[in-house]
Design a protein around this motif. Structure first.
Motif, PDB file in Angstrom:
ATOM      1  N   SER A 189       0.811  -1.223   0.000  1.00 29.22           N
ATOM      2  CA  SER A 189       0.000   0.000   0.000  1.00 29.22           C
ATOM      3  C   SER A 189       0.839   1.265   0.000  1.00 29.22           C
ATOM      4  N   ARG A 252      -9.368   0.557  -3.344  1.00 31.11           N
ATOM      5  CA  ARG A 252      -8.547  -0.631  -3.170  1.00 31.11           C
ATOM      6  C   ARG A 252      -8.420  -0.968  -1.686  1.00 31.11           C
ATOM      7  N   ASP A 256      -3.431  -3.005  -0.952  1.00 30.47           N
ATOM      8  CA  ASP A 256      -3.525  -2.410  -2.283  1.00 30.47           C
ATOM      9  C   ASP A 256      -4.158  -3.367  -3.295  1.00 30.47           C
ATOM     10  N   THR A 285      -7.190   5.263  -4.689  1.00 27.01           N
ATOM     11  CA  THR A 285      -6.664   5.205  -3.328  1.00 27.01           C
ATOM     12  C   THR A 285      -6.840   3.793  -2.792  1.00 27.01           C
ATOM     13  N   ASN A 286      -6.011   3.432  -1.815  1.00 23.82           N
ATOM     14  CA  ASN A 286      -6.233   2.203  -1.063  1.00 23.82           C
ATOM     15  C   ASN A 286      -6.582   2.567   0.379  1.00 23.82           C
ATOM     16  N   HIS A 287      -6.707   1.552   1.213  1.00 20.70           N
ATOM     17  CA  HIS A 287      -7.176   1.778   2.582  1.00 20.70           C
ATOM     18  C   HIS A 287      -6.293   2.763   3.343  1.00 20.70           C
ATOM     19  N   TYR A 288      -5.012   2.789   3.034  1.00 25.22           N
ATOM     20  CA  TYR A 288      -4.090   3.707   3.723  1.00 25.22           C
ATOM     21  C   TYR A 288      -3.984   5.046   3.009  1.00 25.22           C
ATOM     22  N   THR A 289      -3.794   5.016   1.695  1.00 27.18           N
ATOM     23  CA  THR A 289      -3.537   6.269   0.982  1.00 27.18           C
ATOM     24  C   THR A 289      -4.781   7.135   0.841  1.00 27.18           C
TER      25      THR A 289
END
Length: 313
Positions: A189, A252, A256, A285-289
């Motif tokens: 990620s 995402r 990722d 985006t993913n869960h973190y970004t």
């Protein structure tokens, strides 16, 4: 409640972290660490922002930069993490919700916008329900809307299914801060998305002395909180909100992967009509970004300002 810290040094290319104050707010059992990025304009609103299950308040650093002084941002280290790791139990989403209400009373008595990422979104929803007089509108970032747990799984199996890799990290040791950075930079990620703000966020989590350093997160707290995400009251909170809410969901997932926590089908199954929750996708985006990346943090900041009634630039 006086300042006790500033951002740690960052070493990677990208936007530099903003300076912040670290305050201590008395809660049951001790003091909760709260990071504060003050507004630079008069009569600015306040945002109270909650991090994920193994994160800390500096996960909101990129959002603070994008707020650009138009709001005061308060981001506590929740009980059992980083600057609040010394706080004892009881842990659980309800305990965090009550701690957050104490923070609001002490530092933001005029009903701040309440935001949360991942577990923090579930905490924000429950805090709004348990303490409706304390908070204004909600922003739920890739969390807050859940699904019933499979009944055939034990609590430990549930934890493994939901946050297994994160739990593994809590039992690991690292030789030094460089080793911890390299561990995180290998995470899919964060690949090609590393910034000084990411560096500051992950290094806030590391405690101990070389060559035995580890995450500050207390395993008991993380385990209790993770199981608590499936509690009936926690899952039901989003259906009883006293204020409007936006659910910003990442396309995402945690690693990722193409499948995120939410998608149109899952949101349809969650039946949010009539709850006052408006889902909104965060592209690329993913869960973190969705929180730490440039496009995600900019979108989060924009939504927070709109929730507070501030015109974005």
């Amino acid at each position: 409640m006086t300042p006790t810290g500033t951002t740690p040094a960052a070493v990677s290319a990208g936007p530099e972290p903003l300076s912040f104050e670290e305050l201590r707010v008395p809660v049951p059992g001790g003091d909760l660490a709260v990071l504060r990025w003050p507004a630079s304009v008069p009569r600015a609103p306040t945002v109270l922002a909650l991090h994920g299950i193994t994160a800390n308040g500096l996960s909101w650093g990129a959002v603070a930069r994008h707020l650009a002084g138009r709001a005061t941002l308060l981001a506590p280290d929740l009980r059992g993490r980083a600057g609040s790791s010394g706080l004892p139990g009881p842990y659980g989403i309800d305990a965090h919700a009550d701690d957050v209400a104490v923070v609001a009373e002490a530092l933001a008595p005029e009903r701040p916008v309440l935001a949360g990422h991942s577990m923090g979104a579930f905490t924000a929803a429950l805090a709004s329900v348990r303490h409706p007089e304390r908070f204004g509108p909600l922003l739920l970032v890739d969390g807050g809307v859940g699904f019933p747990a499979p009944t055939h799984l034990s609590p430990d199996e549930l934890m493994t299914a939901v946050i297994g890799p994160a739990m593994d990290r809590l039992s690991m040791t690292f030789q030094d801060r460089t080793a911890y950075r390299e561990f995180w930079q290998a995470h899919p990620s964060f690949a090609d998305r590393w910034t000084p703000e990411t560096e500051a966020y992950i290094q806030r989590d590391l405690v101990g002395t070389e060559p035995v350093m580890r995450s500050s997160c207390r395993l008991e707290a993380v385990r209790t909180d993770g199981i608590g995400l499936f509690d009936e009251d926690v899952l039901a909170a989003v259906r009883s909100l006293p204020v409007p809410a936006t659910l910003l969901w990442a396309e995402r997932g945690l690693m990722d992967e193409p499948q995120g926590l939410y998608d149109p089908g899952r949101l349809a199954a969650a039946a949010l009509d009539g709850t006052g929750v408006t889902p909104l996708p965060a592209p690329d985006t993913n869960h973190y970004t969705v929180l730490t990346g440039e496009s995600g943090a900019a979108l989060v900041a924009d939504l927070l300002l709109k929730s507070a009634g501030v015109e974005s630039a």
